[in-house]
Design a protein around this motif. Sequence first.
Motif, PDB file in Angstrom:
ATOM      1  N   GLN A 285       0.829  -1.211   0.000  1.00 45.91           N
ATOM      2  CA  GLN A 285       0.000   0.000   0.000  1.00 45.91           C
ATOM      3  C   GLN A 285       0.859   1.255   0.000  1.00 45.91           C
ATOM      4  OE1 GLN A 285      -2.499  -0.486   3.426  1.00 45.91           O
ATOM      5  NE2 GLN A 285      -3.882  -1.973   2.412  1.00 45.91           N
ATOM      6  N   ASN A 286       1.995   1.224   0.698  1.00 41.32           N
ATOM      7  CA  ASN A 286       2.901   2.377   0.715  1.00 41.32           C
ATOM      8  C   ASN A 286       3.486   2.623  -0.675  1.00 41.32           C
ATOM      9  OD1 ASN A 286       4.521   4.471   1.592  1.00 41.32           O
ATOM     10  ND2 ASN A 286       6.096   3.130   2.449  1.00 41.32           N
TER      11      ASN A 286
ATOM     12  N   GLU B  58       2.169   1.757  -3.565  1.00 43.78           N
ATOM     13  CA  GLU B  58       1.104   2.232  -4.444  1.00 43.78           C
ATOM     14  C   GLU B  58       0.843   3.727  -4.253  1.00 43.78           C
ATOM     15  OE1 GLU B  58      -2.138  -0.253  -3.437  1.00 43.78           O
ATOM     16  OE2 GLU B  58      -1.548  -1.900  -4.780  1.00 43.78           O
ATOM     17  N   GLN B  59       0.878   4.199  -3.010  1.00 40.23           N
ATOM     18  CA  GLN B  59       0.676   5.631  -2.760  1.00 40.23           C
ATOM     19  C   GLN B  59       1.828   6.453  -3.325  1.00 40.23           C
ATOM     20  OE1 GLN B  59      -2.070   6.995  -1.474  1.00 40.23           O
ATOM     21  NE2 GLN B  59      -1.178   9.007  -1.889  1.00 40.23           N
ATOM     22  N   GLN B  60       3.065   5.953  -3.218  1.00 40.54           N
ATOM     23  CA  GLN B  60       4.203   6.667  -3.798  1.00 40.54           C
ATOM     24  C   GLN B  60       4.091   6.738  -5.319  1.00 40.54           C
ATOM     25  OE1 GLN B  60       7.910   4.989  -2.453  1.00 40.54           O
ATOM     26  NE2 GLN B  60       7.369   5.171  -0.276  1.00 40.54           N
TER      27      GLN B  60
ATOM     28  N   ASP C  36       1.533   9.538  -6.182  1.00 42.73           N
ATOM     29  CA  ASP C  36       2.086  10.871  -5.960  1.00 42.73           C
ATOM     30  C   ASP C  36       3.118  11.232  -7.024  1.00 42.73           C
ATOM     31  OD1 ASP C  36       0.471  10.986  -3.744  1.00 42.73           O
ATOM     32  OD2 ASP C  36       2.068  10.434  -2.324  1.00 42.73           O
TER      33      ASP C  36
ATOM     34  N   ASP D  39      -6.553   5.294 -11.660  1.00 40.00           N
ATOM     35  CA  ASP D  39      -5.242   4.694 -11.376  1.00 40.00           C
ATOM     36  C   ASP D  39      -4.927   3.539 -12.330  1.00 40.00           C
ATOM     37  OD1 ASP D  39      -5.030   6.505  -9.338  1.00 40.00           O
ATOM     38  OD2 ASP D  39      -5.701   5.100  -7.777  1.00 40.00           O
TER      39      ASP D  39
END
Length: 611
Positions: free
Chosen positions: A295-296, A298-300, A303, A362
């Motif tokens: 999940q980390n 994917e968020q990077q 962004d 996405d």
Amino acid sequence: MATGKRPNNGKRPNNAKRPGNRPANRPTERAEQGRASSGASRMQPRPSSENRKVPGKQQPQRPLRPKNDRAGASSRSLSNKPSASGNIRNSNNAQANTRPADLMDPKFSRPLFGDEPELNAVVEKEQIKTPPKKLSWWQVRKVHRRNKLIQKQKQKAEEEAAKKETAVPDVLEETRPESAEERRKHMAKMRKRENLRVAFNTFLSILILTGFVVISVLYIEDYVSAKPTYAFATEGSIEHTIGASALVVRNETVMTSTFTGELMTQATEGSRVAKGQHLAMVIPEDMERTIADLQNVEQQIVDLERQLMNQGKGVAAREVFSQANEEIRPIITMIRQDAILNKLNNMTSYSSSIRVLMDKRDVNLKDIDFEDEQLTTLRANETALRTQLETRANSIYADMPGIISYKLDGHETDITYQLLMDMVDSKCEELISQSSSIITSDLNIKQNEPVLRIVQNDVQYFACLLKNAPMEEFQLGSNHVIRIPAEGISISDCKVIRCSVTRDGLLVVFETSNQVERLLDRRTVNIEIVQTKTTGIRVPVSSLANADYDRGIATIFVNESGYARGYTVQIKDYDREYAIIAPLEKAEIPSISTIVITNPQTVKEGDKVEK
């Protein structure tokens, strides 16, 4: 003057042993000695009754006293003879009393010519060298303060005296009746004058207040009162709708998991999937650390993609973002409207819809090459973490094509198309009241429980009860437009596949293939069915003056060259906000872009209005 004798010029003392040879108006030897020492005596203080010279008693030497006027010294020099009481008196009082009365005043007591006492050199030197005495600054200030205090006390006393004089006693003096009568007349005159002054001030105040009220009224009429407002006549339409609550039904198939764990989706909510496509994974509980890392990453990635797009990289990404924004903007508008009206019932649905659109965005961004090494590395890490999870997770694949949804309510297998065609109105009403409006998802999956559902076709159905609705408007096969205000969408080509008469109205079932993905998280929804639609020149209904809706005519006022002109028009259709109008025969007004006065009560025919 006798021959052979020297004149006595005052410098030679008389012989006290020859009193017979002394003139009557000449002082005695003691007086001459007193005058001779008058210069020195001026510097000494005047002796008191205790310090005066007494015969036979030695007198103490007196200090020098300040220099006084010569008249005072001469007058004191004449009183040196002791009297019977022991005081020094003038021995020649008889001669002194022979002088005129005006010369007895101290200021005229001066020695005659030739009798001036001779001052010794020491006294003259002291008189010359002794400067006049001056006051210091603090003494002058002290004197000024004392004088000012005295002046204030005097002024206060004068004011108190004046008040006492002007004060009217409670009881007039009976001993002076004429003065009391005059005072009564004076007081009556003063009261009359005071009454006149009060009356004049009252009249003046009323006059000023009246003027202020008049000015306020004029200001309100000129600036605050309602003024004409304007609007353009535009081309538009008016729709008449009937509202109802509808049950949403789809042909759905559910899929279950073989063991317990946390759900990780592999396909976007509401997307179309093919047979055999990887849909989801159920991750065991000991893989929570790997899920957090994924999940980390994917968020990077999200962004970084947004940052690269702002830098001008990935031209196709901007189009994807623009498309997502256009789809999300109506939902944001509805959220604001509900927040203003304090309606929070639909917030969960709004959130789900936005989440679906963002997931779709996405997925579309993954196919765009931004030509960035860091983004490539992050995507590689994402793939590695997913592969690591897939080796230990329970993967779920699609058995059939369709539209996927991870939101379940338990009625996927109960409410079917066959039920809609066979049920009665009471059953429809029961399902609508018992079903949840918004379907939610649960990420915690248990063994042998449904994980997701797949809509097998592109068709959805709306079943609703219409009260007091005419049956001829909902004939089988007729198409209607259904609006869903909560979602901000309008669904066209809704075909009537069932219409049955009930006790309170009609049971109608609509079929449509539009907006299926948008309503996947809905089991019930509030709809508005459009009954009629009229198109033409649309104006605000407030602009109609003297409207006769039975005859279908009204008057509108337009701004024609700065003046209000009234025209009679035909009312073709209207609702609470707008009206569709048309000019009468052989008339050109109104037309498109005509300036219409929306508050005709503020003007009359021929009034001048602002452009």
